[in-house]
Design a protein around this motif. Structure first.
Motif, mmCIF file in Angstrom:
data_model
loop_
_atom_site.group_PDB
_atom_site.id
_atom_site.type_symbol
_atom_site.label_atom_id
_atom_site.label_comp_id
_atom_site.label_asym_id
_atom_site.label_seq_id
_atom_site.Cartn_x
_atom_site.Cartn_y
_atom_site.Cartn_z
ATOM 1 N N LYS A 44 0.840 -1.198 0.000
ATOM 2 C CA LYS A 44 0.000 0.000 0.000
ATOM 3 C C LYS A 44 0.878 1.252 0.000
ATOM 4 O O LYS A 44 1.886 1.311 0.685
ATOM 5 N N PRO A 45 0.476 2.275 -0.765
ATOM 6 C CA PRO A 45 1.269 3.515 -0.779
ATOM 7 C C PRO A 45 1.077 4.313 0.511
ATOM 8 O O PRO A 45 0.173 4.043 1.302
ATOM 9 N N LEU A 46 1.954 5.266 0.689
ATOM 10 C CA LEU A 46 1.826 6.204 1.807
ATOM 11 C C LEU A 46 0.662 7.139 1.498
ATOM 12 O O LEU A 46 0.635 7.793 0.460
ATOM 13 N N GLN A 47 -0.296 7.221 2.409
ATOM 14 C CA GLN A 47 -1.542 7.919 2.100
ATOM 15 C C GLN A 47 -1.546 9.386 2.515
ATOM 16 O O GLN A 47 -2.246 10.193 1.900
ATOM 17 N N SER A 70 -1.442 3.071 -7.642
ATOM 18 C CA SER A 70 -0.783 4.369 -7.796
ATOM 19 C C SER A 70 -0.633 5.038 -6.435
ATOM 20 O O SER A 70 -1.525 4.981 -5.580
ATOM 21 N N GLY A 71 0.492 5.689 -6.267
ATOM 22 C CA GLY A 71 0.747 6.376 -5.002
ATOM 23 C C GLY A 71 2.239 6.581 -4.808
ATOM 24 O O GLY A 71 3.051 6.402 -5.716
ATOM 25 N N VAL A 72 2.594 6.981 -3.617
ATOM 26 C CA VAL A 72 3.992 7.256 -3.267
ATOM 27 C C VAL A 72 4.476 6.166 -2.324
ATOM 28 O O VAL A 72 3.813 5.833 -1.333
ATOM 29 N N TYR A 73 5.670 5.629 -2.613
ATOM 30 C CA TYR A 73 6.251 4.557 -1.821
ATOM 31 C C TYR A 73 7.647 4.967 -1.338
ATOM 32 O O TYR A 73 8.345 5.772 -1.989
#
Length: 851
Positions: A124-127, A181-184
């Protein structure tokens, strides 16, 4: 700094989170012996931790206490850096290459070490942005940093203390296990042992962020406005010089010649910005004037001559030919700002320091005038030099720090929009997303608040590859997260780099903007950002002056510097009243006065002091070029005469609208005539004559002061004080003749009475009786006339005695004989002195006395 870092000299390059600690390791694909050895080492390490430092035990969730982090840093000697991440944005089925360096900062050699990429602990990406901050603030490896991948790994040779090696790791995006999609977090660690500690363990770690996009997002792109500042410390001096009927500008130094050339900071800023769209160029008009001045011949002050404030001459300046680089830079800038979607914001001329003025000079009357002039001159200069429309109602206080005094002075200067940093107006903790940048702050003003975290990434010179990658990846991570916090709520973001953004920093910011543009960011100019509806939950309260940062206030221009500049404004206004060609002085000095207030002096205290001192001394020298020459003693011989006072004009233009006033310290002893108006031709002197009336001998102090004429007359220049020695006042002579006249009258009365007792009979010589014929006893008949006038026909005979035998002393405020003859009544006239035809004693002094 740890002991290994001090010995290696590499401590300055240590990044947060590079020291290591316990973390999870995968078991897949490892030999039984290797697993056994590592398991035994882990057990031994755990036993040590539990017995020696219980606080370092791994708590639930893998978090380690700060105290444990601090204790562990000395045990993990490897410093890793991440210097490139290619591409900056990961996509499905892609590959990410990471390069950097591994440095042994310990005291013993590395044994059997390698570098590897860690797989994020969760798919899971950083939310939240708070999660990004949490990763960035880590100082040691943790369980939630992920697990090391078996491949790729970079085997490290034996590294002795202080040695460093580059590494390159290429990892398939699919191996990172990114699910959406997101930041990891993207981490690289080093694993191995050292000669003094054979335990196989984590030796160091480096972290960054990796945005991952699968495409097809429905989030509304965030509108981002990026300020692109073009400022420089003032270089134009107040002096100009003439050469072959041409007025040449004078510069403090020639630093701009390098900055305008390829490779220079200002050249690179324009070159980099010209490749972007949607920029808001923030330009100091004074910089444009300096560039334009360098397109022709100019002169540069020699070192040390700036603070002297002397007129620019061949012996204190160096001649320079026109700079092709300056002209090319101006042309390049004109093309860049003309691009569609860009905007030009004209700072007030020379970028005066609003915060310093608000805090240390708000009560000075000249500050408001200076800011008004700076705003008008700024707009006209930018529009004239760049041939583009500008916005000039934007205030940008130093580093964006804001308080109520600053907004007040900005409002007085006509600024309806104030650029602020997020530290000045932080949002409430209850707001768990990033509000839009525009905030109404009352009194018809709005603040555009820059995101503090994003802007801080570009506050320093990003000259090293490691700093560049860290800033770029964090920028992408922050903006991606902002956009996806509320995908359907489009917001506006302001990016505020420092005023003197470096070329390297500009390139990093430009690259990051280009990566995110048309994905989750839409670059817009400032006007478009202000059209975004304000968020009602955002903070709109401007802080009080008590909340202004102490460390920022410490760099402000002091009150004495501002009051000195305010005095320059008043003195300049006075000088303008008397010049017939004021344009020769008004432009250079008005600009120089505003330059004295420039925000750029914040980091150049000595240079700012020298600049202000030079402006003040030069204006004083120009003012004193019109003056009354010094004198000490002037002699006035006689009751009346004329005092001659000269006024000299050493300027190269005629001076008018002046009058000279002489003021006596004892007007009851020496009076002078009224003020004298004068017109002084260029490089000439004139002599004025003042009527003077003296009543007593002795010295009298006199003050000669020039004044401007017209409404609100002002003293001009310094007063000149001198002494007038009054000699040969004729009051004593007058007393003698007055006494003689009285005696003559008494004698005539006695003669008349004697004739009366004889019955008025004529003498044998046939004289007529008194009263029947003119008397001839006095010179020119004066005595007889006096006797006839004073006779009483029926007065009895009495002794012939005068009523007073002593003449009373004349009071000091009595009026002298206006004729200057020294006669009284019908007495004889005083003979003029033979020393000169006009009867005045020509006693030598600093100034002659004459008609």
């Amino acid at each position: 700094m740890s002991e290994p870092a001090r010995h290696s000299g590499l401590g300055a390059h240590r990044q947060p989170g590079r020291a290591t600690g316990p973390h999870g390791r995968p078991a897949d694909g490892r030999s039984t012996g290797r697993l056994a050895r590592r398991f035994a080492a882990a057990c031994a390490a755990a036993l040590t931790l539990f017995t020696a430092v219980p606080a370092m035990a791994l708590p639930a969730g893998g978090n380690i206490s700060p105290a444990a982090d601090a204790a562990a840093t000395a045990e993990y000697p490897v410093v890793l850096s991440i210097e490139t991440v290619t591409p900056q944005l990961a996509v499905p089925n892609g590959t990410v290459s990471i390069t950097g360096h591994v440095t042994n900062s310990g005291k013993s050699a590395l044994k059997g070490a390698h570098a590897a990429v860690r797989k994020p602990v969760s798919s899971k990406p950083l939310q939240r942005r708070s999660e990004l901050q949490g990763v960035a603030s880590r100082t040691t490896p943790r369980g939630d940093d992920g697990t090391e991948l078996d491949s790729p790994q970079y085997a490290l040779p034996e590294l002795k203390p202080g040695q460093s090696l580059p590494y390159t790791l290429s990892v398939a995006v699919s191996d990172l296990g990114l699910s959406e999609s997101g930041v990891y977090e993207l981490a690289v660690d080093a694993w191995g042992s050292t000669a003094d500690n054979p335990r196989d363990r984590a030796l160091g770690i480096a972290r960054t962020f990796l945005p991952f996009s699968q495409g097809g997002t429905e989030a509304q792109p965030t509108k981002v406005t990026t300020l692109w500042p073009l400022v420089h410390a003032p270089v134009l001096a107040a002096q100009t010089t003439a050469d072959n009927d041409q007025t040449l500008p004078v510069l403090r130094d020639d630093s701009l010649a390098t900055e305008f050339a390829p490779g220079g900071r200002l050249y690179e800023l324009v070159d980099t910005g010209s490749k972007l769209t949607g920029l808001s160029w923030v330009i100091d008009p004074d910089l444009l004037d300096a560039a334009f001045a360098m397109t022709g011949r100019y002169r540069v002050q020699k070192p040390g001559s700036e603070a002297a404030g002397k007129p620019a001459k061949d012996d204190n300046t160096v001649s320079h030919d026109a700079s092709p680089a300056a002209e090319a830079w101006l042309n390049k800038l004109r093309a860049a700002v003309a691009k569609s979607g860009n905007q030009v914001i004209a700072l007030p001329y020379a970028d005066p320091d609003l915060a310093s003025i608000a805090h240390n000079g708000a009560d000075l009357t000249g500050m408001g005038t200076a800011l008004d002039k700076a705003a008008t001159a700024g707009r006209l200069t930018v529009e004239g030099r760049l041939s583009v429309d500008t916005r000039s109602d934007v205030a940008w206080p130093y580093q964006g720090y804001l308080d109520q005094q600053i907004t007040g002075i900005a409002r007085q200067a006509g600024s309806s929009l104030v650029l602020a940093n997020g530290a000045s107006m932080p949002d409430p903790e209850s707001v768990n997303y990033t509000p839009t940048a525009v905030r109404p702050i009352g009194n018809g003003q709005s603040a555009v608040v820059a995101d503090d975290t994003v802007s801080s990434l570009f506050q320093k010179d990003l000259s090293s590859p490691q700093d560049q990658t860290e800033a770029a990846q964090r920028f992408l991570a922050e903006t991606f997260t902002i956009t996806h916090e509320q995908p359907q709520n489009q917001r506006g973001l302001l990016v505020m780099p420092p005023r003197e953004m470096t070329a390297a920093t500009a390139k990093v910011l430009a690259g990051a903007l280009q990566t995110a543009t048309d994905k989750w960011l839409t670059p817009v100019k400032l006007d478009a950002l202000t059209e975004v509806a304000p968020d009602p939950k955002a903070n709109t309260a401007v802080p009080s002056s008590a909340d202004y940062p102490t460390q920022v206030r410490a760099t402000e221009l002091p009150a004495d510097a501002l009051s000195g500049t305010d005095k320059v404004q008043r003195d300049l206004d006075t000088l303008m009243r008397v010049l017939t060609l004021p344009q020769r002085v008004r432009g250079p000095f008005s600009a120089a006065m505003v330059r004295s207030l420039s925000t750029e002096w914040r980091t150049r205290t000595t240079a700012g002091d020298d600049y202000r001192r030079g402006v003040d001394k030069y204006l004083t020298e120009l003012t004193n070029a019109v003056q009354v020459p010094k004198k000490t003693v002037v002699t006035l011989a006689g009751n009346t005469g004329q005092l001659q006072v000269s006024v000299r004009n050493d300027l190269t233009q005629t001076v008018t609208n002046l009058k000279l006033r002489l003021t006596s310290s004892q007007p009851n002893r020496l009076r002078v005539g009224k003020d004298e108006d004068l017109v002084l031709p260029a490089s000439q002197s004139v002599t004025l004559r003042f009527n003077a009336e003296a009543r007593n001998n002795g010295p009298v102090t006199m003050t000669a002061q020039l004044y401007t004429t017209g409404p609100d007359p002002r003293p001009y220049g310094d007063p000149q004080v001198f002494r007038v020695e009054v000699t040969s006042v004729t009051n004593g002579v007058l007393y003698v003749f007055a006494g003689a006249a009285v005696l003559l009258v008494l004698a005539a009365l006695r003669f008349f009475r004697q004739r009366k007792r004889r019955g008025g009979q004529p003498h044998e010589d046939g004289d007529q009786p008194v009263g029947d014929s003119p008397a001839t006893d006095g010179p020119d008949g004066a005595a007889g006339a006096a006797g006839a006038a004073g006779a009483e026909p029926n007065e009895p005979d009495e002794p012939d005695e005068p009523r007073e035998t002593e003449e009373p002393e004349e009071p000091e405020d009595s009026e002298p004989d206006p004729s200057g003859s020294g006669s009284t009544g019908g007495g004889p006239a005083q003979t003029p002195r033979a020393s000169s035809p006009d009867g005045l004693d020509r006693t030598a002094g600093d100034e002659k006395v004459g008609p």
